[in-house]
Design an enzyme around this catalytic site. Structure first.
Site, PDB file in Angstrom:
ATOM      1  N   ASP A  46       0.824  -1.072   0.126  1.00 42.88           N
ATOM      2  CA  ASP A  46       0.037   0.019  -0.064  1.00 42.88           C
ATOM      3  C   ASP A  46       0.817   1.312  -0.124  1.00 42.88           C
ATOM      4  O   ASP A  46       0.486   2.649  -0.133  1.00 42.88           O
ATOM      5  CB  ASP A  46      -1.053  -0.004   1.182  1.00 42.88           C
ATOM      6  CG  ASP A  46      -0.276  -0.081   2.472  1.00 42.88           C
ATOM      7  OD1 ASP A  46       0.973  -0.032   2.543  1.00 42.88           O
ATOM      8  OD2 ASP A  46      -1.087  -0.135   3.643  1.00 42.88           O
ATOM      9  N   SER A  47       2.055   1.083   0.052  1.00 44.91           N
ATOM     10  CA  SER A  47       3.085   2.233  -0.161  1.00 44.91           C
ATOM     11  C   SER A  47       2.816   2.752  -1.500  1.00 44.91           C
ATOM     12  O   SER A  47       3.331   3.818  -1.783  1.00 44.91           O
ATOM     13  CB  SER A  47       4.554   1.552  -0.068  1.00 44.91           C
ATOM     14  OG  SER A  47       4.661   0.508  -0.890  1.00 44.91           O
ATOM     15  N   ASP A  85      -0.957  -6.146  -0.018  1.00 41.92           N
ATOM     16  CA  ASP A  85      -1.155  -5.423   1.486  1.00 41.92           C
ATOM     17  C   ASP A  85      -2.723  -5.400   1.233  1.00 41.92           C
ATOM     18  O   ASP A  85      -3.571  -4.986   0.374  1.00 41.92           O
ATOM     19  CB  ASP A  85      -0.693  -4.213   1.424  1.00 41.92           C
ATOM     20  CG  ASP A  85       0.755  -3.943   2.346  1.00 41.92           C
ATOM     21  OD1 ASP A  85       0.948  -4.792   2.695  1.00 41.92           O
ATOM     22  OD2 ASP A  85       1.443  -3.165   2.027  1.00 41.92           O
ATOM     23  N   LYS A 115      -1.141  -9.342   3.214  1.00 42.95           N
ATOM     24  CA  LYS A 115      -0.301  -9.034   4.598  1.00 42.95           C
ATOM     25  C   LYS A 115      -1.122  -7.843   5.157  1.00 42.95           C
ATOM     26  O   LYS A 115      -1.757  -7.035   4.628  1.00 42.95           O
ATOM     27  CB  LYS A 115       1.064  -8.459   3.969  1.00 42.95           C
ATOM     28  CG  LYS A 115       1.863  -7.677   5.067  1.00 42.95           C
ATOM     29  CD  LYS A 115       3.075  -7.277   4.782  1.00 42.95           C
ATOM     30  CE  LYS A 115       3.257  -6.016   4.054  1.00 42.95           C
ATOM     31  NZ  LYS A 115       2.769  -4.581   4.804  1.00 42.95           N
ATOM     32  N   GLU A 117      -1.330  -5.423   8.886  1.00 48.74           N
ATOM     33  CA  GLU A 117      -0.426  -4.793   9.843  1.00 48.74           C
ATOM     34  C   GLU A 117      -1.090  -4.857  11.413  1.00 48.74           C
ATOM     35  O   GLU A 117      -2.072  -4.821  11.450  1.00 48.74           O
ATOM     36  CB  GLU A 117      -0.303  -3.259   9.611  1.00 48.74           C
ATOM     37  CG  GLU A 117       0.450  -3.080   8.427  1.00 48.74           C
ATOM     38  CD  GLU A 117       0.502  -1.412   8.123  1.00 48.74           C
ATOM     39  OE1 GLU A 117       0.200  -0.698   8.960  1.00 48.74           O
ATOM     40  OE2 GLU A 117       1.240  -1.107   6.912  1.00 48.74           O
ATOM     41  N   GLU A 184       9.225  -4.126  10.889  1.00 49.52           N
ATOM     42  CA  GLU A 184       9.676  -2.714  10.121  1.00 49.52           C
ATOM     43  C   GLU A 184      10.184  -2.054  11.203  1.00 49.52           C
ATOM     44  O   GLU A 184       9.557  -1.606  12.143  1.00 49.52           O
ATOM     45  CB  GLU A 184       8.439  -2.010   9.414  1.00 49.52           C
ATOM     46  CG  GLU A 184       8.987  -0.837   8.629  1.00 49.52           C
ATOM     47  CD  GLU A 184       8.087  -0.325   7.880  1.00 49.52           C
ATOM     48  OE1 GLU A 184       7.984   0.722   7.284  1.00 49.52           O
ATOM     49  OE2 GLU A 184       6.847  -0.946   7.475  1.00 49.52           O
TER      50      GLU A 184
END
Length: 283
Positions: A46-47, A85, A115, A117, A184
């Site tokens: 999602d970067s 993501d 993925k 978070e 991270e």
């Protein structure tokens, strides 16, 4: 190198002590280059919100954005395992929404895993996604979707309480069934400690050399942007400078009549042009 990289490959790499390589991609040509170069896994991060769409952070990325870019990446990949993501708030409102959104990334996007978070706070949703048959990668430490909570891009796990939380969350994610976890911006000694105590591989970004693998944003690795380079990034190229130089040369040559030449053009018989000169249209 021709064998497809899978969830089993992640776990086998950990057992054999082979480092796992992961990079981000958001489009077909980049994914094709990374895959042909031999990277193990490609993350549709999602970067993309920042490096592709121009947002200040990742929180404005939508499910439709992620599905769209995941489709493009998957088309360019033959060997690497594609992980996508799950964007902000796509897995926070309950098990059903979490499974539905993860399912879209797999069935519509074509990725092989998703993925997420977070740790204990999302563990039940992680379990639900895995129970639905969708492999999951965890993500701990600095979690970009929580940038407004952290107050910026900051390393996590530098106090005993935060270190305990990251370690505990890693164990909880492993128990829930994730096959890997991204760490991270975690202090390298803490990342090494966690990596040694997990049976699943850790993928580090800004977390030192002792993780079981590494991931970087492709735009950072290739030097696409000149203005900002995170501390944890090593630039392997200066693509931004190269592209800028090429564009300036193009502009100069077009304005000065150097490009294009006949070599860059298509030919037609002279008699056709002569005939056209005789034509008069009633317009």
């Amino acid at each position: 190198m021709n064998d497809k990289f899978t969830t089993a490959s992640f776990l086998e790499s950990k057992k054999q002590g082979r480092k796992i390589t992961m990079l981000t991609a958001y489009d077909y040509p980049t994914a094709k280059i990374l895959d042909e170069a031999g990277v193990d896994s490609i993350l549709v991060g999602d970067s993309l919100g920042m490096v592709v769409l121009g947002y200040e952070d990742t929180t404005r990325v939508t499910m439709d954005d992620m599905v769209h870019h995941t489709k493009a990446v998957v088309r360019g990949v033959k060997r690497a395992m594609v992980v996508a993501d799950m964007p902000f708030l796509s897995y926070h409102t309950g098990k059903n929404d979490s499974v539905r959104n993860a399912g879209r990334l797999v069935s519509e996007g074509g990725c092989k895993a998703v993925k997420l978070e977070g740790g204990e706070d999302i563990i039940e949703n992680v379990k639900a996604i895995i129970s639905a048959g969708i492999p999951v990668v965890g993500h701990l430490g600095y979690t970009p979707q929580s940038i407004n909570v952290f107050g910026g891009h900051k390393a996590q796990g530098k106090t005993i309480d935060t270190a305990k939380k990251i370690y505990r969350d890693a164990l909880l994610l492993q128990k829930a069934g994730v096959f890997a976890v991204v760490l991270e911006c975690v202090p390298y000694k803490l990342a090494a400690f966690i990596s040694k105590r997990l049976d699943i591989p850790t993928i580090g970004i800004g977390s030192g050399p002792d993780c079981d693998g590494q991931v970087l944003v492709i735009h950072d690795l290739t030097g696409m942007f000149k203005d900002f380079t995170p501390k944890h990034v090593k630039k392997y190229a200066e693509i931004g400078e190269t592209v800028s130089t090429a564009v300036k040369s193009y502009i100069d040559e077009v304005k000065n009549g150097v490009f294009p030449t006949e070599k860059n053009s298509f030919k037609v018989d002279d008699w056709i042009i002569d005939e056209l000169d005789k034509v008069r249209f009633d317009i």
